[in-house]
Design an enzyme around this catalytic site. Structure first.
Site, short mmCIF file in Angstrom:
data_model
loop_
_atom_site.label_atom_id
_atom_site.label_comp_id
_atom_site.label_asym_id
_atom_site.label_seq_id
_atom_site.Cartn_x
_atom_site.Cartn_y
_atom_site.Cartn_z
N ASN A 1 -26.77 -68.50 -23.96
CA ASN A 1 -25.33 -68.23 -23.85
C ASN A 1 -24.66 -69.15 -22.83
O ASN A 1 -25.19 -69.38 -21.75
CB ASN A 1 -25.13 -66.78 -23.40
N GLU B 1 -33.60 -73.53 -22.62
CA GLU B 1 -32.28 -72.89 -22.68
C GLU B 1 -31.24 -73.74 -21.96
O GLU B 1 -30.11 -73.87 -22.42
CB GLU B 1 -32.32 -71.48 -22.10
N GLU C 1 -32.47 -76.12 -32.56
CA GLU C 1 -33.78 -75.65 -32.08
C GLU C 1 -34.84 -76.75 -32.14
O GLU C 1 -35.61 -76.92 -31.19
CB GLU C 1 -34.23 -74.40 -32.85
N1 BES Z 1 -31.61 -69.47 -29.29
C1 BES Z 1 -32.92 -69.02 -29.04
C2 BES Z 1 -33.03 -67.55 -28.82
C3 BES Z 1 -32.78 -66.67 -30.02
C4 BES Z 1 -33.41 -66.87 -31.19
C5 BES Z 1 -31.95 -65.62 -29.95
C6 BES Z 1 -33.18 -66.03 -32.27
C7 BES Z 1 -31.72 -64.81 -31.02
C8 BES Z 1 -32.34 -65.00 -32.19
C9 BES Z 1 -33.51 -69.69 -27.81
O1 BES Z 1 -32.96 -70.91 -27.49
C10 BES Z 1 -34.95 -69.94 -28.11
O2 BES Z 1 -35.21 -70.72 -28.96
N2 BES Z 1 -35.85 -69.25 -27.43
C11 BES Z 1 -37.26 -69.31 -27.67
C12 BES Z 1 -38.00 -70.00 -26.57
C13 BES Z 1 -38.02 -71.47 -26.64
C14 BES Z 1 -38.75 -72.07 -25.46
C15 BES Z 1 -38.59 -72.03 -27.91
C16 BES Z 1 -37.72 -67.89 -27.76
O3 BES Z 1 -36.96 -67.00 -27.39
O4 BES Z 1 -38.86 -67.67 -28.15
ZN ZN Z 2 -33.64 -72.52 -28.59
#
Ligand code: BES
Ligand code: ZN
Length: 881
Positions: free
Chosen positions: A271, A304, A326
């Site tokens: 966010n 993030e 992503e």
């Molecule tokens: N944007 C995602 C988090 C997310 C994903 C929120 C799906 C809601 C639904 C965040 O940037 C992310 O990718 N987080 C990963 C960790 C990252 C190091 C790959 C996670 O939460 O596993």
């Molecule tokens: Zn992400």
């Protein structure tokens, strides 16, 4: 809840939004029995939308609508409709202000999407489609608006009130309440909205940017966690510096906040200016967090943070483009981690994840392209394919262009698309335009699912000194996709001479200054490359550095693999050769009865690794790990899990018995009593020591049992304490096992992150992990059905990591999982859908397992009121049967 079939959404049906929102004014009244949300939207028709008479349609989910006003006037109930999940207002003018008041119940929100409560605080999760659980809105990422947010709550219970951007106003209200108003100057999609209200302590620091601005950095946690923020703060500062140095990206707001919450579906969320983290992905101290946790936190904080440019400043047009942000951001965080630690080790870890889990996904019923063409529930598409394969696709562009042109391409991408919502195609076009390279064939990586297979063969012409390498590529069929076109594959290789040194790779006789490592580009179904001036038949080192996410088949002999494992100048391929050798030995044993012998060469290779202190110990620590059972299953045509498990155990037992003295020496040599350090060397020492311990306890060595007890009692860090605990839990020493498990819980029961580890070490253990014990964990007082981390640490760890216990021929493990999924689906559909994953590949298994897995899927399918999330996974898995 649902009775009819969920709708499929298609990329081909994308239309620009009919209405744009310029500004959003939110007012949250937070109470214990619910929250009232006042939302005023400045809306105008999108001139690019074909039908200028279209009704206004806003998304909503689980909302109680209290009132609707247009330009300050109440809209009569007959002038709008609530259709299913949408608010429809026909006949609206070209430009207007709409005010909607809704009532929601965060305290009852167990899905953890939208606004919910976690250990007494209010927090939000809006990606992908959670904002519609807060208020009515065009909930799609190509609608970008400026947000102003006023939060009102009881001052004593919620002294800290946070949202995106800068705090511009605050004050007292009647009845002990107060408010804070936040304004975010950057237009953003609603999935990046965040709100937090709670009783939190603040850890502060400052970052001085490259252009001389001071950024206020703050981490908010519950007071009991105040001492666990240092590592995340240091990681944040390192990430900010790295993004300036490597990508030329400076932070844009004056304040950057991170909040830790205990109940969170994912790891963390980017966010704008207010990242929200799962506590387990931000809190750490040496005594409570393992080396792996420290590294994971560094990577997630970076990930993030990096999204601020790759995701927030430039965002996705629609959710089919998810990998735009992503995949790119995972590539960025992987490069960051490589720079902070050991690049070879990081590459090994990422390739292992790809080959074990992403290849499996890409070969199963949920296979989809990096840019999918359709979905039912977008939450199911936060997959290894979008993330990890997506990152590999970006890495291949980096490899093809080289670092300078890649940077030129990323600069162009950010400059051209700043403030826009764009597509993966826009990303590739920026790379093309900046480099002058044609990536049209390369785009197939985004469109075609399935893992390409490279069949490699060779011949040596001694008379001419020419070595010919033939490479054929094929891409297997996947659901809805057959007869695929060849992809553009960067294929890095080297050739080793008899002395183990790299040979020059001359592609013609005239090529006198040829390099010793090359990236060949495969574009056709078949290529033959000729290497000239070779006085001897070389040993090929193929796909160096895992230069593309493909499977390579080449008939290496065991002697060649031994040779590569000790000589290859490419660290990744040294490791890979060792893995291939071990896989070959295990697979050969699988078919044989108990009297099969473990190839002495494998034992020699491990003896060398254990004793040669001149080798890079971080690489040695990785090379010691035998291929996992998951990987062996993935490689099998039709996996007989128990047979593979027995063969692997036989190798492990033989290695441990034969190398007992070497393992003890390795254990003592790596005794590390100094200060806790997170360097690759220190991490390698702990890893080697704990691997040695685990192997010795695998054969129930009494001396090792004593060592483990001492290590457990005296450990000054969680890596060593957990290493001893895990080794004992997986040993046959039942009394000691019980003692250390109890002692550990007594000591750490007040720390949820440590209790999660305590759960998962049991759920993943072969000794303690059988079903009765797993069921007991579910009734343990520390287990909570509404906390995703606890669910993952017991049910997820059992079904996803404890494969030899999960895959029983009486199907008990499968029935158990089906039962838990049915139960969880009513509480948290996202988590329930993710837990189904181990069952989806039922066709891959030998008949004894296959039938039971299919029956378990049917059990889940037949539940009343199945969520859309679980529906999609189960129906796609069963399709065609
Ligand atoms: N944007 C995602 C988090 C997310 C994903 C929120 C799906 C809601 C639904 C965040 O940037 C992310 O990718 N987080 C990963 C960790 C990252 C190091 C790959 C996670 O939460 O596993
Ligand atoms: Zn992400």
């Amino acid at each position: 809840m649902r009775t009819n079939q969920p709708r499929t959404i298609y990329l081909s049906e994308y239309q620009v939004p009919a209405f744009l929102v310029d500004h959003v004014d939110l007012r949250f009244e937070l109470f214990e029995d619910g929250a009232r949300v006042h939302s005023t939207l400045s809306i105008r028709r999108n001139p690019e939308f074909p039908d200028q008479g279209e009704a206004l349609v806003l998304d909503g989910d689980s909302l109680v609508l209290e009132s609707v006003q247009m330009n300050g006037e109440a809209v009569p109930e007959n002038d709008y409709q609530l259709k299913g999940e949408q608010l429809v207002v026909p006949g609206v003018p070209d430009r207007f202000e709409l005010t909607v008041v809704t009532w929601i119940e965060p305290q009852n929100n167990t899905r953890l999407e939208g606004l919910y409560k976690s250990s007494g605080m209010f927090c939000t999760q809006c990606e992908a489609e959670g904002f519609r659980c807060i208020t009515f809105f065009p909930d799609r990422p190509d609608v970008m608006a400026r947000f102003r947010t006023r939060i009102e709550a009881d001052r004593a219970a919620y002294p800290v009130l946070l949202s995106n951007g800068n705090d511009v106003d605050r004050g007292e209200l009647a009845d002990g309440r107060h408010f804070v108003t936040w304004e975010d100057p950057f237009p953003k999609p609603c999935y990046l909205f965040a709100l937090v209200a709670g009783d939190l302590v603040e850890k502060r620091d400052t970052f001085h940017t490259c252009s001389g601005r001071d950024i206020d950095l703050r981490i908010y946690v519950e007071s009991r966690n105040a001492q666990k923020c240092d590592h995340a703060m240091d990681s944040l500062k390192r990430s900010m510096r790295w993004d300036e140095e490597v990508y030329g990206r400076e932070y844009d707001l004056d304040i950057f906040m991170i909040v830790a919450v205990d109940d969170f579906n994912m790891g963390a969320m980017e966010n704008k200016g207010l990242n929200i983290f799962n506590s387990s992905c931000v809190l750490a101290s040496p005594d409570t967090a393992t080396d792996a946790a420290f590294q994971r936190i560094e990577a997630i904080v970076a990930h993030e943070y990096f999204h601020n440019w790759s995701g927030n400043r430039v965002t996705c047009r629609d959710w089919f483009q998810l990998s735009l942000k992503e995949g790119f951001t995972v590539f960025r965080d992987a490069e960051f981690s490589a720079d902070m630690g050991s690049p070879t080790v990081k590459r090994i870890e990422d390739a292992t994840l790809m080959r074990t889990a992403q290849f499996a996904e890409d070969a199963g019923p949920m296979a989809h392209p990096v840019r999918p063409a359709s979905y039912m529930e977008i939450s199911n598409f936060y997959t290894l394919t979008i993330y990890e394969k997506g990152a590999e696709v970006v890495r291949m562009i980096h490899t093809l262009l080289g670092p300078e042109l890649f940077r030129k391409g990323s600069d162009l991408y950010f400059e051209r698309h700043d403030g826009q919502a764009v597509t993966t195609d826009d990303f590739v076009r920026a790379m093309e335009d900046a480099s002058g390279r044609d990536l049209s064939q390369f785009r197939r990586w985004y469109e075609q699912a399935g893992t390409p297979v490279l069949d490699v063969s060779d011949e040596y012409d001694a008379d001419k000194g020419v070595y010919r390498l033939k490479v054929q590529q094929r891409i297997p069929d996947t659901p809805g996709q057959t007869d695929k076109q060849p992809q553009h594959i960067p294929f890095a290789l080297g050739l080793l001479g008899a002395d183990g040194a790299d040979l020059s790779l001359a592609l013609a006789d005239s090529d006198t200054e040829a390099p010793v490592s090359r990236v060949l580009e495969l574009t056709d179904t078949e290529h033959t490359f000729e290497f000239h001036g070779l006085a001897e038949r070389p040993v090929p080192s193929l796909l160096r550095g895992f230069s593309a996410p493909v499977r390579v088949h080449y008939p290496w002999t065991r002697d060649q693999l031994m040779f590569l494992a000790s000589h290859d100048s490419d660290g990744f391929n040294r490791w890979d050769a060792g893995q291939r050798l071990a896989v070959d030995v295990i697979q050969a044993l699988e078919g044989q009865a108990d009297d099969g012998e473990v190839d002495a060469r494998l034992i020699d290779a491990y003896r060398q690794l254990l004793n040669d202190a001149t080798l890079d110990q971080a690489l040695v620590a990785k090379m010691l790990n035998l291929p996992s059972l998951a990987y062996l299953i993935e490689l099998a045509e039709e996996a007989d899990v128990q047979a593979l498990h027995r063969a692997r155990e036989k190798v492990l037992t033989t290695l441990a018995e034969t190398l007992r003295e070497d393992l003890l020496a390795c254990y003592h040599r790596n005794d590390d009593s100094g200060d806790y350090q997170l360097t690759p060397e220190a991490i390698a020492r702990r890893s080697l020591r704990n691997t040695a311990l685990a192997w010795l306890l695998h054969i129930d060595d009494a001396e090792a049992c004593d060592l483990a007890r001492v290590q457990f009692d005296r450990a000054s860090n969680m890596t060593d304490q957990m290493g001893a605990l895990r080794a004992l839990v997986n040993s046959g020493f039942a009394a000691e096992r019980g003692e250390v498990l109890d002692g550990f819980y007594q000591r750490w029961q007040d720390d949820p992150q440590v209790v999660e580890q305590w759960f998962s070490v049991q759920a993943a253990s072969t000794e303690a992990g059988h079903l009765g014990k797993i069921r007991a964990l579910l009734t343990h007082p520390a287990f909570e059905w509404t906390n995703p981390n606890k669910v993952r640490s017991v049910i997820g760890a059992f079904a996803g990591q404890n494969l030899s216990e999960f895959h029983q021929d009486d199907a008990s493990g499968y029935r158990f999982l089906a039962e838990q999924v049915r139960r969880l689906d009513d509480l948290n559909p996202q988590i329930a859908a993710r837990l189904v994953a181990p069952l989806t590949r039922w066709r891959k298994f030998a008949p004894v397992y296959r039938e039971g897995m299919k029956t378990a899927l049917e059990m889940i399918r037949d539940k009343d009121g199945l969520s859309r999330d679980v529906y999609e996974v189960v129906h796609k898995s069963l399709a065609g049967s």
